[in-house]
Design a protein around this motif. Structure first.
Motif, PDB file in Angstrom:
ATOM      1  N   GLU A   8      -5.588   9.885  -2.819  1.00 52.42           N
ATOM      2  CA  GLU A   8      -7.032   9.743  -2.627  1.00 52.42           C
ATOM      3  C   GLU A   8      -7.739   9.531  -3.957  1.00 52.42           C
ATOM      4  O   GLU A   8      -8.645   8.700  -4.063  1.00 52.42           O
ATOM      5  N   MET A   9      -7.322  10.253  -4.983  1.00 51.23           N
ATOM      6  CA  MET A   9      -7.933  10.119  -6.302  1.00 51.23           C
ATOM      7  C   MET A   9      -7.655   8.738  -6.897  1.00 51.23           C
ATOM      8  O   MET A   9      -8.527   8.142  -7.531  1.00 51.23           O
ATOM      9  N   PHE A  28       3.751   3.564  -2.127  1.00 55.86           N
ATOM     10  CA  PHE A  28       2.459   4.094  -1.671  1.00 55.86           C
ATOM     11  C   PHE A  28       2.256   3.899  -0.170  1.00 55.86           C
ATOM     12  O   PHE A  28       1.373   4.487   0.426  1.00 55.86           O
ATOM     13  N   LYS A  29       3.096   3.077   0.439  1.00 58.93           N
ATOM     14  CA  LYS A  29       2.877   2.666   1.828  1.00 58.93           C
ATOM     15  C   LYS A  29       2.756   3.837   2.796  1.00 58.93           C
ATOM     16  O   LYS A  29       1.936   3.811   3.709  1.00 58.93           O
ATOM     17  N   GLN A  30       3.546   4.884   2.607  1.00 54.38           N
ATOM     18  CA  GLN A  30       3.485   6.017   3.538  1.00 54.38           C
ATOM     19  C   GLN A  30       2.094   6.649   3.563  1.00 54.38           C
ATOM     20  O   GLN A  30       1.692   7.212   4.574  1.00 54.38           O
ATOM     21  N   ASN A  31       1.341   6.510   2.491  1.00 49.76           N
ATOM     22  CA  ASN A  31      -0.023   7.052   2.442  1.00 49.76           C
ATOM     23  C   ASN A  31      -1.006   6.236   3.272  1.00 49.76           C
ATOM     24  O   ASN A  31      -2.074   6.728   3.639  1.00 49.76           O
ATOM     25  N   LEU A  32      -0.663   5.006   3.585  1.00 48.56           N
ATOM     26  CA  LEU A  32      -1.577   4.131   4.318  1.00 48.56           C
ATOM     27  C   LEU A  32      -1.744   4.536   5.776  1.00 48.56           C
ATOM     28  O   LEU A  32      -2.604   4.011   6.473  1.00 48.56           O
ATOM     29  N   TYR A  33      -0.950   5.467   6.230  1.00 46.25           N
ATOM     30  CA  TYR A  33      -1.085   5.942   7.612  1.00 46.25           C
ATOM     31  C   TYR A  33      -2.059   7.117   7.710  1.00 46.25           C
ATOM     32  O   TYR A  33      -2.327   7.614   8.786  1.00 46.25           O
ATOM     33  N   ASN A  34      -2.598   7.544   6.580  1.00 45.41           N
ATOM     34  CA  ASN A  34      -3.667   8.541   6.539  1.00 45.41           C
ATOM     35  C   ASN A  34      -4.980   7.784   6.769  1.00 45.41           C
ATOM     36  O   ASN A  34      -5.297   6.831   6.058  1.00 45.41           O
ATOM     37  N   SER A  62       6.924  -2.393   8.340  1.00 46.57           N
ATOM     38  CA  SER A  62       5.587  -2.669   8.854  1.00 46.57           C
ATOM     39  C   SER A  62       4.505  -1.880   8.119  1.00 46.57           C
ATOM     40  O   SER A  62       4.745  -0.802   7.604  1.00 46.57           O
ATOM     41  N   TYR A  63       3.318  -2.457   8.117  1.00 48.76           N
ATOM     42  CA  TYR A  63       2.127  -1.823   7.564  1.00 48.76           C
ATOM     43  C   TYR A  63       1.174  -1.551   8.718  1.00 48.76           C
ATOM     44  O   TYR A  63       1.295  -2.150   9.778  1.00 48.76           O
ATOM     45  N   PRO A  64       0.186  -0.683   8.526  1.00 52.03           N
ATOM     46  CA  PRO A  64      -0.787  -0.440   9.598  1.00 52.03           C
ATOM     47  C   PRO A  64      -1.454  -1.744  10.048  1.00 52.03           C
ATOM     48  O   PRO A  64      -1.857  -2.563   9.222  1.00 52.03           O
ATOM     49  N   TYR A  65      -1.548  -1.933  11.344  1.00 57.18           N
ATOM     50  CA  TYR A  65      -2.121  -3.148  11.913  1.00 57.18           C
ATOM     51  C   TYR A  65      -3.527  -3.416  11.380  1.00 57.18           C
ATOM     52  O   TYR A  65      -3.911  -4.563  11.149  1.00 57.18           O
ATOM     53  N   LYS A  66      -4.285  -2.367  11.155  1.00 58.52           N
ATOM     54  CA  LYS A  66      -5.667  -2.492  10.683  1.00 58.52           C
ATOM     55  C   LYS A  66      -5.759  -3.245   9.352  1.00 58.52           C
ATOM     56  O   LYS A  66      -6.765  -3.872   9.058  1.00 58.52           O
TER      57      LYS A  66
END
Length: 89
Positions: A8-9, A28-34, A62-66
């Protein structure tokens, strides 16, 4: 990134920066699901006042669809096998 200790920082630093920047975020990808992190990445991608490029260096999946409309995804054979930025650089 100076004085950042959490994902977040890191993103808030990028978001608040008033300068052009290219940022490499490794694994960093795993953080994108937050949800909050996902929204911050979206806000950064839509900010037309300052050019900022965020490069995610991860194993491909895969990455978040958004985020699919804001990401350019490429899989370079030479890069996907490396595990750290030091090995890439």
């Amino acid at each position: 990134i100076p004085k950042t200790q959490t994902p977040e920082m890191v993103l808030n630093y990028i978001k608040k920066s008033k300068h052009f920047g290219i940022y490499l975020l490794i694994d960093f990808k795993q953080n994108l699901y937050n949800y909050e992190i996902l929204n911050t990445v979206e806000q950064i991608s839509h900010d037309s006042n300052y050019n900022k490029i965020i490069i995610f260096i991860n194993d491909y999946s895969s990455y978040p669809y958004k985020l699919m409309n804001t990401l350019l995804i490429t899989q370079e054979p030479e890069v996907k096998e490396f595990t750290s930025f030091a090995q890439i650089a």
